[in-house]
Motif scaffolding. Sequence first.
Motif, PDB file in Angstrom:
ATOM      1  N   MET A   1      -3.990 -12.480  -5.963  1.00 39.18           N
ATOM      2  CA  MET A   1      -2.977 -12.897  -5.210  1.00 39.18           C
ATOM      3  C   MET A   1      -3.392 -13.974  -3.974  1.00 39.18           C
ATOM      4  O   MET A   1      -2.536 -14.847  -4.032  1.00 39.18           O
ATOM      5  N   VAL A   2      -4.660 -13.785  -3.552  1.00 39.59           N
ATOM      6  CA  VAL A   2      -4.897 -15.110  -2.894  1.00 39.59           C
ATOM      7  C   VAL A   2      -4.812 -16.394  -3.349  1.00 39.59           C
ATOM      8  O   VAL A   2      -4.199 -17.319  -2.810  1.00 39.59           O
TER       9      VAL A   2
ATOM     10  N   LYS B   1      -0.394  -6.366 -16.649  1.00 37.39           N
ATOM     11  CA  LYS B   1      -0.987  -5.133 -17.969  1.00 37.39           C
ATOM     12  C   LYS B   1      -2.679  -5.342 -17.862  1.00 37.39           C
ATOM     13  O   LYS B   1      -3.385  -4.165 -18.143  1.00 37.39           O
ATOM     14  N   MET B   2      -3.340  -6.567 -17.760  1.00 33.62           N
ATOM     15  CA  MET B   2      -4.715  -6.689 -17.916  1.00 33.62           C
ATOM     16  C   MET B   2      -5.504  -6.357 -16.331  1.00 33.62           C
ATOM     17  O   MET B   2      -6.620  -6.168 -16.455  1.00 33.62           O
ATOM     18  N   VAL B   3      -4.674  -6.623 -15.393  1.00 38.81           N
ATOM     19  CA  VAL B   3      -5.657  -6.315 -14.137  1.00 38.81           C
ATOM     20  C   VAL B   3      -4.928  -5.328 -13.442  1.00 38.81           C
ATOM     21  O   VAL B   3      -3.960  -5.220 -13.015  1.00 38.81           O
ATOM     22  N   GLU B   4      -5.825  -4.228 -13.376  1.00 35.36           N
ATOM     23  CA  GLU B   4      -5.596  -3.071 -12.616  1.00 35.36           C
ATOM     24  C   GLU B   4      -6.393  -2.744 -11.281  1.00 35.36           C
ATOM     25  O   GLU B   4      -6.020  -2.183 -10.381  1.00 35.36           O
ATOM     26  N   ASP B   5      -7.695  -3.184 -11.264  1.00 38.07           N
ATOM     27  CA  ASP B   5      -8.337  -3.372 -10.103  1.00 38.07           C
ATOM     28  C   ASP B   5      -7.682  -3.806  -8.963  1.00 38.07           C
ATOM     29  O   ASP B   5      -7.456  -4.953  -9.008  1.00 38.07           O
ATOM     30  N   LYS B   6      -8.105  -3.136  -7.836  1.00 42.44           N
ATOM     31  CA  LYS B   6      -7.118  -3.462  -6.485  1.00 42.44           C
ATOM     32  C   LYS B   6      -7.837  -4.602  -6.172  1.00 42.44           C
ATOM     33  O   LYS B   6      -7.221  -5.565  -5.536  1.00 42.44           O
ATOM     34  N   GLN B   7      -9.287  -4.818  -6.201  1.00 41.23           N
ATOM     35  CA  GLN B   7     -10.031  -5.940  -5.708  1.00 41.23           C
ATOM     36  C   GLN B   7      -9.646  -7.268  -6.345  1.00 41.23           C
ATOM     37  O   GLN B   7      -9.384  -8.409  -5.747  1.00 41.23           O
ATOM     38  N   VAL B   8      -9.425  -6.911  -7.590  1.00 41.65           N
ATOM     39  CA  VAL B   8      -9.424  -8.254  -8.559  1.00 41.65           C
ATOM     40  C   VAL B   8      -7.774  -8.734  -8.217  1.00 41.65           C
ATOM     41  O   VAL B   8      -7.189  -9.921  -8.169  1.00 41.65           O
ATOM     42  N   VAL B   9      -6.632  -7.491  -8.042  1.00 43.59           N
ATOM     43  CA  VAL B   9      -5.437  -8.049  -7.518  1.00 43.59           C
ATOM     44  C   VAL B   9      -5.283  -8.779  -6.199  1.00 43.59           C
ATOM     45  O   VAL B   9      -4.857  -9.804  -6.288  1.00 43.59           O
TER      46      VAL B   9
ATOM     47  N   LEU C   1       2.999  -8.809  -9.373  1.00 39.12           N
ATOM     48  CA  LEU C   1       2.018  -7.941  -8.709  1.00 39.12           C
ATOM     49  C   LEU C   1       2.379  -7.104  -7.386  1.00 39.12           C
ATOM     50  O   LEU C   1       2.207  -6.022  -7.298  1.00 39.12           O
ATOM     51  N   ALA C   2       2.994  -7.825  -6.642  1.00 38.90           N
ATOM     52  CA  ALA C   2       3.726  -7.194  -5.618  1.00 38.90           C
ATOM     53  C   ALA C   2       4.562  -6.208  -5.713  1.00 38.90           C
ATOM     54  O   ALA C   2       4.531  -4.943  -5.177  1.00 38.90           O
ATOM     55  N   ASN C   3       5.589  -6.247  -6.703  1.00 35.09           N
ATOM     56  CA  ASN C   3       6.470  -5.046  -7.026  1.00 35.09           C
ATOM     57  C   ASN C   3       5.830  -3.975  -7.487  1.00 35.09           C
ATOM     58  O   ASN C   3       6.505  -2.937  -7.408  1.00 35.09           O
ATOM     59  N   ARG C   4       4.850  -4.173  -8.290  1.00 38.54           N
ATOM     60  CA  ARG C   4       4.078  -3.151  -9.124  1.00 38.54           C
ATOM     61  C   ARG C   4       3.628  -2.205  -7.911  1.00 38.54           C
ATOM     62  O   ARG C   4       3.591  -1.065  -8.018  1.00 38.54           O
ATOM     63  N   ALA C   5       2.993  -3.032  -6.747  1.00 36.03           N
ATOM     64  CA  ALA C   5       2.554  -2.285  -5.524  1.00 36.03           C
ATOM     65  C   ALA C   5       3.471  -1.547  -4.972  1.00 36.03           C
ATOM     66  O   ALA C   5       3.471  -0.346  -4.614  1.00 36.03           O
TER      67      ALA C   5
END
Length: 448
Positions: free
Chosen positions: A231-232, A219-227, A77-81
Amino acid sequence: MSRSFYDIDPAGEVLCTYTNGGEKEKLKSEKTEVPIPKAILYAFLPAGYPHSVTDDYLPYQTYDSLQAFASSITSLLANRAVLEGLGVGDSSSSPTGALILKITGDTISRIATILFAHRMGQAIEPECKFYRFLADIFNDSAQFLDLLTPALPYFPKLGVIVSAGVLRSLCGVAANASKASLSAHFALTGNLAELNAKEASQETVVSLLGMLVGSLVVKMVEDKQVVWMLMVVLAGVHLAMNYHAVRAVKMRSLNRQRATLVFREWLDRGTVLTPEQVSQRESILRKGRGNLASKSGDYTGFCDFGTYGDLMGWNPKGYHRYDFETSTYFMGIWHRGGYFYMRIALKEGTKNPLSAWFDAVNHAYHFDSALKDGLQSHYENEMPLGYVSEEQKQTIFTAMTTAGWDLEVNALETRLPVRVRASDGKKGLHLPEKDPARFNSLSEAKHD
């Protein structure tokens, strides 16, 4: 008369059975069938397990594998960002600008690696549990910074990328050095290299599983808040598993915190704690690296090792001061109100400062009585209150060895060991050593 012979591994498992019925009969052999699940498990465990490693190896590796699995997902997730922040998928972004960001971050992070290794390298082995946990705090902090990169303009983005790179560098140094120390602790039969090789195999499998699951998550998680929420949660799991992993380790070396726990227990109850008992009491992030307290807890303070110049040249205003000397060290004690500070300068030839640390813990323990009527009451009949003779200390150290502690390892000094050479001013001529039972009062400064 027939006889049977067996090939066994270090764990005592039978590999093959041989039967010899006599000279005229041929030797018969029968290999032991190993179930496939067990054979696969053996591929990831050190040869001779569990006899070739300590009993805390499996709990540590179990928690370590779980934290590595969670970390694999968060890293994706961090690398995608980061890729989004560098302009991947954005036609208006400049490849040159992205390259400069990458080069700048890598350059500063490598400099940070050198500086951190130089400054903290000596402290990592004595405090390997602390630095093993701290490494993952650095790593998770860097990943949260990575999540900010897509939303930032160029120069703030540069600052975030550099900061994240520095944190990863600190993580790499702390994690690799502390893992090496932990591996040396686990290895019992000179199998350190093989143990590290098997750990690499374990990490490979866990990382692959984490990447597979993480690919689905990305692939399934795109929404920033959900990400951010994900992560938390994953970072919380990651740190919790790492905390349980280092808590499970029962180190046999005595760093400052473990030595203090053992000595305080002896002063309180006259018993010696085992490594397992101390592992259940020691703190990972707090109360370590030199914190001491009196019996009642009314006096608290800190003790450290230093040079002779540090000890004699430090005169903070408003503090009572007392200095004394033994055959192996100089010690200074400063106190003000309910707080005290100690500093020890070891003499040349002192290999292990364990005895000096015992005296420091002992002095702190008796501060309630020693300082009640003034600092001079610390001495009775030319000996400090609570003084323990060298013969008594040797008895204590023998009991500690019997309890499972390794007293040969110097894990008390977290910086370059410095020793004091005493002479009478003539080159090559040294003063004779004093009787270890004699304490020499050097000075006592009154309250300013």
